[in-house]
Design a protein around this motif. Sequence first.
Motif, PDB file in Angstrom:
ATOM      1  N   THR A   6     -15.211 -36.123   2.508  1.00 11.71           N
ATOM      2  CA  THR A   6     -14.221 -37.103   2.260  1.00 11.71           C
ATOM      3  C   THR A   6     -14.605 -37.678   1.029  1.00 11.71           C
ATOM      4  OG1 THR A   6     -15.278 -38.832   3.253  1.00 11.71           O
ATOM      5  CG2 THR A   6     -13.836 -37.691   4.635  1.00 11.71           C
ATOM      6  N   GLY A   7     -13.770 -38.518   0.429  1.00 13.04           N
ATOM      7  CA  GLY A   7     -14.270 -38.806  -1.166  1.00 13.04           C
ATOM      8  C   GLY A   7     -15.347 -39.448  -0.852  1.00 13.04           C
ATOM      9  N   GLU A   8     -15.706 -40.450  -0.084  1.00 11.39           N
ATOM     10  CA  GLU A   8     -16.965 -41.150   0.077  1.00 11.39           C
ATOM     11  C   GLU A   8     -18.203 -40.747   1.081  1.00 11.39           C
ATOM     12  OE1 GLU A   8     -13.771 -41.891   1.146  1.00 11.39           O
ATOM     13  OE2 GLU A   8     -13.481 -43.880   1.755  1.00 11.39           O
ATOM     14  N   GLU A   9     -17.925 -39.536   1.574  1.00 14.51           N
ATOM     15  CA  GLU A   9     -18.795 -39.101   2.418  1.00 14.51           C
ATOM     16  C   GLU A   9     -19.042 -37.509   2.405  1.00 14.51           C
ATOM     17  OE1 GLU A   9     -20.543 -40.016   7.156  1.00 14.51           O
ATOM     18  OE2 GLU A   9     -18.504 -40.410   6.341  1.00 14.51           O
TER      19      GLU A   9
ATOM     20  N   TYR B 150     -17.991 -43.191  -3.353  1.00 18.77           N
ATOM     21  CA  TYR B 150     -17.362 -42.071  -4.082  1.00 18.77           C
ATOM     22  C   TYR B 150     -18.043 -41.515  -5.378  1.00 18.77           C
ATOM     23  CZ  TYR B 150     -13.206 -39.724  -6.003  1.00 18.77           C
ATOM     24  OH  TYR B 150     -12.351 -38.717  -6.748  1.00 18.77           O
ATOM     25  N   ILE B 151     -18.642 -42.619  -6.236  1.00 22.90           N
ATOM     26  CA  ILE B 151     -19.126 -42.365  -7.415  1.00 22.90           C
ATOM     27  C   ILE B 151     -20.278 -41.684  -7.113  1.00 22.90           C
ATOM     28  CG2 ILE B 151     -20.475 -43.264  -9.402  1.00 22.90           C
ATOM     29  CD1 ILE B 151     -18.322 -45.644  -9.269  1.00 22.90           C
TER      30      ILE B 151
ATOM     31  N   LEU C  67     -14.253 -30.130   8.072  1.00 26.77           N
ATOM     32  CA  LEU C  67     -13.165 -31.128   8.333  1.00 26.77           C
ATOM     33  C   LEU C  67     -13.285 -32.129   7.351  1.00 26.77           C
ATOM     34  CD1 LEU C  67     -12.070 -30.458  11.140  1.00 26.77           C
ATOM     35  CD2 LEU C  67     -14.711 -30.286  11.002  1.00 26.77           C
ATOM     36  N   CYS C  68     -11.958 -32.241   6.590  1.00 29.05           N
ATOM     37  CA  CYS C  68     -11.877 -32.912   5.189  1.00 29.05           C
ATOM     38  C   CYS C  68     -10.638 -33.907   5.184  1.00 29.05           C
ATOM     39  CB  CYS C  68     -11.708 -31.841   4.040  1.00 29.05           C
ATOM     40  SG  CYS C  68     -12.657 -30.479   4.376  1.00 29.05           S
TER      41      CYS C  68
ATOM     42  N   LEU D 200      -6.294 -39.228   6.848  1.00 25.06           N
ATOM     43  CA  LEU D 200      -7.370 -40.341   6.700  1.00 25.06           C
ATOM     44  C   LEU D 200      -8.832 -39.792   7.082  1.00 25.06           C
ATOM     45  CD1 LEU D 200      -5.311 -42.920   8.819  1.00 25.06           C
ATOM     46  CD2 LEU D 200      -5.146 -42.918   6.511  1.00 25.06           C
ATOM     47  N   ARG D 201      -9.804 -40.431   6.480  1.00 28.29           N
ATOM     48  CA  ARG D 201     -11.229 -40.023   6.784  1.00 28.29           C
ATOM     49  C   ARG D 201     -11.510 -40.443   7.898  1.00 28.29           C
ATOM     50  NH1 ARG D 201     -15.954 -43.904   4.162  1.00 28.29           N
ATOM     51  NH2 ARG D 201     -15.190 -45.742   4.679  1.00 28.29           N
TER      52      ARG D 201
END
Length: 894
Positions: free
Chosen positions: A79-82, A457-458, A93-94, A55-56
Amino acid sequence: MVARQASKGHDLCIVTTRFNDSRIRAVLGPTNTGKTHLAIERMCGHSSGAIGFPLRLLAREVYDKVRAIKGDDACALITGEERIEPPGARYYLCTAEAMPRGRGPDAKAFLALDEAQLAADRERGHIFTDRLLNTRGREETMLLGSATLEPMVRKLIPGIEVEERPRFSTLSHVGSTKLSRLPPRSAIVAFSIEQVYQVAELLRRFRGGAAVVMGSLSPQTRNRQVELFQSGEVDYIVATDAIGMGLNLDLHHVAFAALSKFDGVRQRRLTPAEMAQIAGRAGRHQTDGTFGTLSGGGGRRGSGAPLEFTEEEVFAIEQHRFAPVTKLFWREPDPRSDTLNVLIGDLEARPQQDGLAAAPEAIDLAVLRRLAEQDGITQSLTSARQVRRFWEACQLPDFRQLGAEAHARFVARLWSDLQVGHIGADYVAARISELGKTAGDIDTLQGRLMAIRSWAYICQRPDWVLARDEMAERARAAEAKLSDALHQRLTERFVNRRTAVLMRGMGKDAGLLRVQLEDDGQVTVEGQAIGHLEGFRFVVDADASQEDRKLMLAAAERHMSALLAQKAQKLIADELGELRIANGAVRRGDQIVATLEKGKSAATPRLVVAKELGQMEPVHKSRLQEALQLWLDQQLAPLAPLRKLGEAAEDPEAGTEVRALLLTLADRNGSVRREDAGLAHVPKEKRPFLRRLGVTIGSLDVFMPALLKPGPRRLLRDLGIDGREVREQMEAVIDGAKNLPAGYRRAGQQAIRVDMAEKLFRAAHELRARSTDDAGARGFPVNVALATSMGLSAENFRSLMKDAGFRQGQPVEMAEKMLGPPRPIPWTWRAPRKDRLATSRPPRNNKQGKGRNAGSGKASGKPQEESDRGSSRQPTNQPATGKALAGLADLLKG
């Protein structure tokens, strides 16, 4: 490492190898074993490293910890969004999807995968399986997860080191609990947003509220909600099963509101391992935890049957014994992108290696297949680069949880912009601005927050958006703004701070609450208004709900004495100024404000307002008299033990004999000579009742030690009840006088406080009980140093001890030529006359006692324990061991 061998039907053979120079270790065990903490320590010990999390939220939590150790410039969060990646970052940390996949010289020195057992998850398992098999650290690789994963890692990674870690604390099942009886520091776990809201609403109404944690929340919202719980502002937290993935909370109990969930395919019961993953959040470090179910409306199945764990499930969770994982889901991590059909074929390929199973169709593959059926899209995919770019678009997570059909339409709109190059910055900024509005309810804000995550994310993709960094910053700012608004809405809806404060006030720490009476008469508890005082009557806040009104009245009743005392002090200070008690009256300076007449007991005198104040208007006079009475009750607090005697005398448990003793003790202000107490009529089985009241039955006196302090004695003198002198410090020993101060007994030319005299008597009896006759010696030693330390002279000490039946013998002369200190002077003891002899004649008043016994300090009754047993006198030369031990036992019981 993975080697691909093409075969008919695109089946692949998976061959796993290990890096020769990399240590691979699996650290497995239940929750609360310190696995993540160990991985952080190991990574910080290397020159570089990366940890992948499920989890993020968890990635962000650990990122903050590592950043505090290594500094901001050395740490990255991806992360996907950050994406926070300083140029010199060495520690990453991912989320598992965003883990760096460098191999060989490009790999990090240390690499860890957390919650590796998720490789068996239907939706994301293939991601974890790929990381488990193929991602390695240059120097050390660590896999963290449940012990159920052990057979698979041994099978798939030959030579791996497996370390099992035990849980730090015990986890116990406590059955079903009603919502109203949940212990503080509890988490309630539900598996739908509707049930989360339902339970949180009930907790707000009846327990003051709860924090709310769901996987769809942003890290900012989740952290602020968790802080509500961690800070103690609320005692409960309602969460989805996301709480089971490494969220470290100060939890004592986990209650399940349901034991089944929808897994994307069907509604099914949780497996014991899943139950344990969630229940294990109770109890951190060395603190034991409990788990159970929630009974009542929130904790029943549709059939109406109670929600309960089976015996097998309880055993498995408490003993941490679960069925091992038998397969891991796999999907080709590096599919070919020659054509769309080749791409789909690689993604649908089945593994040939034993222990791996083809992953169920995930939403990205479902979207790819749906869009592949559209002619307009397939015709645009003219090159391998276009196919690869299209597949990356299909991998956009379904943050809004719309399902495959709706999410495919969103991806198709996205691809229509991407196939012509980049998405325009103006278009992205407009979408972010539209979604960043903070008006609306919880569901509206949560929907916008999930949608903004898609745009975040985009904006993180390297070649999708023009002005990428600026747009990413805007997306993060919009998410932070929405997070703040959502936190505020959640708190407003599910936290009633006033009720939470009042619920804490009903607990054991109620006396620590800050109760305030404001100048305008408003009453607040910990800053929360609960009502106001009209005169001396409490009125509940008119805006309070029916449930809150009950809590407010209960809280006000508990704190009413303090509130009224504040009100009385303020009223008296405004109208009369400073008051004091002296010579049986309440005075302001030398002026009498009220007289104190004899009441039911010395501790409850009757207050009569002075005639001058009687001329006031009846309303003002009544208010002032009520204030004076409250003020007086507060001043009389030191006499509470005396008031307790009077109340105990009315207790049916006391009986007539004890009642007579209590009334005598109360009438004489907590101290009476033993011969006047009538102890011969008090059954021995009633002695524990007296001890519970704080009454000490001594050798010569019956007294309450609590009333021998300066405060109570001085107050008795000021009330005009005890006219004798009161010593300010109530010293242990003072000079003797004709009229002894209250609480003292004569000791020759000195006087000793009765409790200190009793201390000397008991010390002597203990020595008597321990002594045995030596050859040529009689009697027992007495510690004279104890009396000397109190200030009592040797002669006066002998006089005092004589009253209690102790006699000092003659010094024992040393034989000729013997060296060393002389033997202690022996003492003997014979019981004084019995108490029953004294009860046959009227008790003497304070003016009597000028006869022989009073002058010499001899007791007229039998104060020692043997008098209670009616034993005969003991000859001075008789061994004392047996009878002394029995006598001491009775004395200590008294």
